[in-house]
Motif scaffolding. Structure first.
Motif, PDB file in Angstrom:
ATOM      1  N   LEU A   1      45.994  31.880  46.071  1.00 55.33           N
ATOM      2  CA  LEU A   1      45.818  31.703  44.511  1.00 55.33           C
ATOM      3  C   LEU A   1      47.083  32.411  43.828  1.00 55.33           C
ATOM      4  O   LEU A   1      47.203  31.918  42.622  1.00 55.33           O
ATOM      5  CB  LEU A   1      44.627  32.791  44.114  1.00 55.33           C
ATOM      6  N   GLY A   2      47.783  33.221  44.368  1.00 54.87           N
ATOM      7  CA  GLY A   2      49.186  33.451  43.612  1.00 54.87           C
ATOM      8  C   GLY A   2      48.639  34.941  42.755  1.00 54.87           C
ATOM      9  O   GLY A   2      47.634  34.952  42.670  1.00 54.87           O
ATOM     10  N   VAL A   3      49.762  35.524  42.239  1.00 51.74           N
ATOM     11  CA  VAL A   3      49.509  36.854  41.641  1.00 51.74           C
ATOM     12  C   VAL A   3      49.398  36.552  40.137  1.00 51.74           C
ATOM     13  O   VAL A   3      49.088  37.541  39.312  1.00 51.74           O
ATOM     14  CB  VAL A   3      50.793  37.680  41.705  1.00 51.74           C
ATOM     15  N   ASP A   4      49.828  35.438  39.701  1.00 53.94           N
ATOM     16  CA  ASP A   4      49.573  35.033  38.168  1.00 53.94           C
ATOM     17  C   ASP A   4      47.967  34.406  38.069  1.00 53.94           C
ATOM     18  O   ASP A   4      47.856  33.336  37.567  1.00 53.94           O
ATOM     19  CB  ASP A   4      50.479  34.041  37.767  1.00 53.94           C
ATOM     20  N   THR A   5      46.944  34.970  38.743  1.00 54.74           N
ATOM     21  CA  THR A   5      45.551  34.612  38.627  1.00 54.74           C
ATOM     22  C   THR A   5      44.625  35.444  37.843  1.00 54.74           C
ATOM     23  O   THR A   5      44.887  36.854  38.170  1.00 54.74           O
ATOM     24  CB  THR A   5      45.216  34.234  39.953  1.00 54.74           C
TER      25      THR A   5
ATOM     26  N   GLY B   1      22.402  27.514  37.075  1.00 55.29           N
ATOM     27  CA  GLY B   1      22.848  26.289  37.147  1.00 55.29           C
ATOM     28  C   GLY B   1      24.406  26.303  36.282  1.00 55.29           C
ATOM     29  O   GLY B   1      24.642  24.882  36.287  1.00 55.29           O
ATOM     30  N   VAL B   2      24.743  27.054  35.868  1.00 53.75           N
ATOM     31  CA  VAL B   2      26.145  27.236  35.229  1.00 53.75           C
ATOM     32  C   VAL B   2      27.155  27.883  35.776  1.00 53.75           C
ATOM     33  O   VAL B   2      26.817  28.893  36.626  1.00 53.75           O
ATOM     34  CB  VAL B   2      26.053  27.579  33.823  1.00 53.75           C
ATOM     35  N   PRO B   3      28.574  27.659  35.678  1.00 45.02           N
ATOM     36  CA  PRO B   3      29.518  28.641  36.484  1.00 45.02           C
ATOM     37  C   PRO B   3      29.343  30.113  35.905  1.00 45.02           C
ATOM     38  O   PRO B   3      29.330  30.477  34.726  1.00 45.02           O
ATOM     39  CB  PRO B   3      31.075  28.065  36.041  1.00 45.02           C
ATOM     40  N   ASN B   4      29.509  31.078  36.845  1.00 44.32           N
ATOM     41  CA  ASN B   4      29.454  32.356  36.495  1.00 44.32           C
ATOM     42  C   ASN B   4      30.804  33.041  36.907  1.00 44.32           C
ATOM     43  O   ASN B   4      31.174  34.277  36.576  1.00 44.32           O
ATOM     44  CB  ASN B   4      28.186  33.179  36.938  1.00 44.32           C
ATOM     45  N   ILE B   5      31.765  32.248  37.221  1.00 44.20           N
ATOM     46  CA  ILE B   5      33.109  32.751  37.461  1.00 44.20           C
ATOM     47  C   ILE B   5      34.040  31.614  37.361  1.00 44.20           C
ATOM     48  O   ILE B   5      33.890  30.651  37.336  1.00 44.20           O
ATOM     49  CB  ILE B   5      33.044  33.282  39.092  1.00 44.20           C
ATOM     50  N   VAL B   6      35.042  32.250  36.188  1.00 44.73           N
ATOM     51  CA  VAL B   6      36.040  31.234  36.240  1.00 44.73           C
ATOM     52  C   VAL B   6      37.394  31.899  36.645  1.00 44.73           C
ATOM     53  O   VAL B   6      37.785  33.004  36.313  1.00 44.73           O
ATOM     54  CB  VAL B   6      36.399  31.019  34.499  1.00 44.73           C
ATOM     55  N   LEU B   7      38.344  30.959  37.441  1.00 46.22           N
ATOM     56  CA  LEU B   7      39.459  31.244  38.012  1.00 46.22           C
ATOM     57  C   LEU B   7      40.682  30.521  36.974  1.00 46.22           C
ATOM     58  O   LEU B   7      40.672  29.337  37.132  1.00 46.22           O
ATOM     59  CB  LEU B   7      39.796  30.944  39.152  1.00 46.22           C
ATOM     60  N   ALA B   8      41.387  31.271  36.327  1.00 47.61           N
ATOM     61  CA  ALA B   8      42.479  31.059  35.361  1.00 47.61           C
ATOM     62  C   ALA B   8      43.756  31.133  36.188  1.00 47.61           C
ATOM     63  O   ALA B   8      44.329  32.227  36.454  1.00 47.61           O
ATOM     64  CB  ALA B   8      42.264  31.572  34.213  1.00 47.61           C
TER      65      ALA B   8
ATOM     66  N   ILE C   1      31.441  39.822  29.904  1.00 50.77           N
ATOM     67  CA  ILE C   1      32.742  39.329  30.911  1.00 50.77           C
ATOM     68  C   ILE C   1      33.418  40.518  31.349  1.00 50.77           C
ATOM     69  O   ILE C   1      34.069  41.248  30.606  1.00 50.77           O
ATOM     70  CB  ILE C   1      33.327  38.286  29.964  1.00 50.77           C
ATOM     71  N   GLN C   2      33.586  40.338  32.787  1.00 55.34           N
ATOM     72  CA  GLN C   2      34.872  41.241  33.462  1.00 55.34           C
ATOM     73  C   GLN C   2      35.823  40.610  33.840  1.00 55.34           C
ATOM     74  O   GLN C   2      35.802  39.524  34.308  1.00 55.34           O
ATOM     75  CB  GLN C   2      33.957  41.898  34.699  1.00 55.34           C
ATOM     76  N   VAL C   3      37.111  41.197  33.332  1.00 59.46           N
ATOM     77  CA  VAL C   3      38.150  40.472  33.714  1.00 59.46           C
ATOM     78  C   VAL C   3      39.083  41.115  34.964  1.00 59.46           C
ATOM     79  O   VAL C   3      39.127  42.384  34.794  1.00 59.46           O
ATOM     80  CB  VAL C   3      39.079  40.356  32.621  1.00 59.46           C
ATOM     81  N   ILE C   4      39.318  40.502  35.878  1.00 61.91           N
ATOM     82  CA  ILE C   4      39.924  41.322  37.029  1.00 61.91           C
ATOM     83  C   ILE C   4      41.156  40.228  37.019  1.00 61.91           C
ATOM     84  O   ILE C   4      41.363  38.994  37.250  1.00 61.91           O
ATOM     85  CB  ILE C   4      39.108  40.831  38.519  1.00 61.91           C
ATOM     86  N   SER C   5      42.434  41.067  37.022  1.00 61.11           N
ATOM     87  CA  SER C   5      43.787  40.451  36.995  1.00 61.11           C
ATOM     88  C   SER C   5      44.499  40.686  38.359  1.00 61.11           C
ATOM     89  O   SER C   5      44.477  42.027  38.828  1.00 61.11           O
ATOM     90  CB  SER C   5      44.595  41.080  36.003  1.00 61.11           C
ATOM     91  N   ALA C   6      45.007  39.735  39.021  1.00 65.26           N
ATOM     92  CA  ALA C   6      45.693  39.922  40.319  1.00 65.26           C
ATOM     93  C   ALA C   6      47.133  40.829  39.850  1.00 65.26           C
ATOM     94  O   ALA C   6      46.987  41.799  40.697  1.00 65.26           O
ATOM     95  CB  ALA C   6      46.220  38.494  40.864  1.00 65.26           C
ATOM     96  N   ARG C   7      47.772  40.801  38.889  1.00 64.57           N
ATOM     97  CA  ARG C   7      48.773  41.741  38.804  1.00 64.57           C
ATOM     98  C   ARG C   7      48.250  42.963  38.392  1.00 64.57           C
ATOM     99  O   ARG C   7      49.021  44.076  39.062  1.00 64.57           O
ATOM    100  CB  ARG C   7      49.564  41.388  37.484  1.00 64.57           C
ATOM    101  N   THR C   8      47.447  43.277  37.760  1.00 71.38           N
ATOM    102  CA  THR C   8      46.840  44.608  37.479  1.00 71.38           C
ATOM    103  C   THR C   8      46.288  45.330  38.895  1.00 71.38           C
ATOM    104  O   THR C   8      46.449  46.381  38.881  1.00 71.38           O
ATOM    105  CB  THR C   8      45.701  44.665  36.392  1.00 71.38           C
ATOM    106  N   TYR C   9      45.646  44.410  39.369  1.00 71.64           N
ATOM    107  CA  TYR C   9      45.019  44.817  40.785  1.00 71.64           C
ATOM    108  C   TYR C   9      46.115  45.195  41.851  1.00 71.64           C
ATOM    109  O   TYR C   9      45.850  46.432  42.484  1.00 71.64           O
ATOM    110  CB  TYR C   9      44.318  43.608  41.439  1.00 71.64           C
ATOM    111  N   ILE C  10      47.203  44.539  41.882  1.00 72.63           N
ATOM    112  CA  ILE C  10      48.294  44.696  42.700  1.00 72.63           C
ATOM    113  C   ILE C  10      49.197  46.163  42.102  1.00 72.63           C
ATOM    114  O   ILE C  10      49.484  47.139  43.033  1.00 72.63           O
ATOM    115  CB  ILE C  10      49.478  43.561  42.831  1.00 72.63           C
TER     116      ILE C  10
END
Length: 400
Positions: free
Chosen positions: A66-70, A222-229, A255-264
Motif C-alpha cells: 500500500l505504500g507509506v502515503d496511506t 452493510g456499509v463500509p467500516n474502513i476507508v483506505l486513502a 473515526i480512528q485515523v491510522i497513518s502509515a507515516r506516523t506508524y513508521i
C-alpha cells in the motif's frame, strides 16, 4: 627507501613500528586479553546498530504494497447501531480533497463459514475487485477477482481458512461451494500465504474475501467500516486525516485515523531509543576494553624500564618512546576493532535469520565501529606513552 620519522626523532619510524609489534607478540596472553575487550565492545556496537538498520527495513516492508502515503480511517460504534461510512461520500473524497489520490471502501466483519461438514469462524473482508491485487493478494490455486465479479457470489479464501475448511482427502479447491452466514458462495481462488501488513484492515490468511457489493449480505450494517486513502507524497497525513474524518463524520461512528507515516515514525522512534540504549552498553564494553589496553601498556612501561632507559641512552627521543607505545595500543585497538566488526556482522546475520528478517549491512557502521575502537586505543594509550617518555635514562637503567 626506508621511511624515517621527522627530524626530532632519533629512530626510523618503520623500526619503531616493528618493535611495537614484536613487543605485543612477546606479551602474548596479556595482549590477547586486552584485544578481547576491544573486540567484544566493537562487536556489540556493530551488531546493535546493524540490527537497528535491519529492523528499520523490516518496518518499511510492512507497507510495501500500500505504500507509506496511506491513511486508514476506521469507524467504531458510538451506540447500538453498526458503524460505517456513506459509500457515496467515500467515492467523492478524491474530488473534494486535492491531497487524496484514491479512496477505497472496505467492509470487515466475522461470520460462520461452512464447506461440506467442515465449519469455522473467519473474518469477512469485502473489497472492490480491482483492489485485491493492490494489497498483494496472489492466488495459489484459481484466480483473483475480475470486474465482472463485483455483483457475483464468489469468494477468495485465505490459506489458514482453506486449511480449516478442508477435510482429510478432500482439500478445499476452486469451484467448491461454501456457506458464508446464510448465503452460498463459489470459491474462485485459494490465496498464497500473505504477510500481515500494518495498514491492512484484516489478516487475509484467516479470512474469506468477497466482492464489496456481495459483502452487504453477510456483514452487519452493510456499509463500509474502513476507508483506505492513498495520499499525495507531499501531503501531511495528520492534517489530511483530520479533514477526511470531518467529511466522513456521522452520528453512529467514531473515526480512528491510522497513518502509515506516523506508524513508521513511532516505530522508528522506539527502535532508536532501544538502539541507543544497547549501543551505550556496547560503548561501556569498549570503554572497559580501553582500560584493559591502558593497563597492558602501563604494565609494559613498568616491566621495560631498563629497555626504555637503554633506548633513550642510544638516541631514542621522548617522541620515539611515545610513538612506540601509542603504536602498540593503537594496534591492539584496531585489530580488536576489525575482528569485532566481523564478529558483529556474524551476530547480526544469526539474529536476522532467527527472526525471519532479510540480512542487510549498514556499511557506515563498519568504519564507525573500527574507528571508535582505534580512537579508544589512542586515548587510553596516550597516558602510558607519556609516562614512558618522561622516564629519565639514568634512573631507568638502574631499575631492576
Amino acid at each position: 627507501m626506508t621511511q624515517r620519522a621527522p627530524a626530532t626523532s632519533g629512530i626510523p619510524l618503520a623500526e619503531i613500528i616493528g618493535e611495537a609489534f614484536a613487543n605485543l607478540r612477546v606479551q602474548g596472553r596479556r595482549s590477547a586479553l586486552a584485544l578481547l575487550g576491544i573486540l567484544i565492545g566493537t562487536a556489540s556496537i556493530v551488531a546493535l546498530l546493524n540490527i537497528g538498520h535491519i529492523a528499520q527495513l523490516e518496518t518499511l516492508k510492512l507497507f510495501r504494497h500500500l505504500g507509506v502515503d496511506t491513511v486508514q480511517l476506521q469507524a467504531t460504534p458510538t451506540g447500538e447501531m453498526p458503524p460505517g461510512f456513506d459509500p457515496d461520500v467515500v467515492a467523492q473524497l478524491p474530488a473534494r480533497d486535492p491531497d487524496v489520490l484514491r479512496a477505497v471502501p472496505i467492509i470487515t466483519g466475522r461470520a460462520s463459514i461452512s464447506a461440506g461438514r467442515q465449519t469455522t469462524d473467519a473474518g469477512i473482508v469485502g473489497m472492490p475487485p480491482a483492489f485485491a491485487a493492490t494489497v498483494g493478494l496472489a492466488p495459489r490455486l484459481g484466480r483473483l477477482f475480475r470486474p465482472i465479479d463485483n455483483c457475483s457470489p464468489v469468494a477468495l479464501v485465505g490459506k489458514g481458512t482453506a486449511e480449516k475448511l478442508s477435510a482429510p482427502g478432500a482439500e478445499l479447491l476452486p469451484g467448491a461451494a461454501i456457506i458464508v452466514g446464510n448465503y452460498g458462495f463459489t470459491v474462485i481462488g485459494i490465496l498464497m500465504p500473505t504477510a500481515l501488513e500494518a495498514i491492512n484492515p484484516s489478516d487475509y490468511n484467516e479470512s474469506v474475501i468477497v466482492p464489496l457489493a456481495c459483502s452487504r449480505r453477510v456483514v452487519a450494517g452493510g456499509v463500509p467500516n474502513i476507508v483506505l486513502a492513498k495520499l499525495r507524497p507531499t501531503a501531511d497525513p495528520d492534517i489530511v486525516g483530520q479533514r477526511l474524518s470531518a467529511m466522513l463524520a456521522n452520528p453512529r461512528s467514531a473515526i480512528q485515523v491510522i497513518s502509515a507515516r506516523t506508524y513508521i515514525k513511532t516505530m522508528n522512534a522506539q527502535k532508536a531509543v532501544h538502539s541507543r540504549m544497547l549501543a551505550a552498553v556496547g560503548a561501556i564494553s569498549l570503554l572497559v576494553g580501553g582500560i584493559g589496553v591502558m593497563n597492558v601498556m602501563l604494565m609494559g612501561v613498568m616491566e621495560r624500564r631498563r629497555e626504555i632507559g637503554l633506548r633513550a641512552a642510544i638516541g631514542a627521543t621522548p617522541r620515539d618512546l611515545r610513538t612506540m607505545f601509542i603504536v602498540e595500543s593503537a594496534t591492539l585497538a584496531v585489530a580488536g576493532g576489525l575482528f569485532g566488526a566481523l564478529l558483529g556482522l556474524l551476530a547480526t546475520y544469526f539474529v536476522a535469520r532467527s527472526s525471519g528478517w532479510t540480512f542487510s549491512i549498514a556499511y557506515y557502521v563498519l568504519p564507525l565501529g573500527t574507528g571508535v575502537a582505534g580512537l579508544v586505543g589512542l586515548i587510553f594509550g596516550l597516558y602510558p606513552a607519556i609516562t614512558a617518555s618522561r622516564l629519565k635514562p639514568i634512573e631507568a637503567l638502574r631499575a631492576e
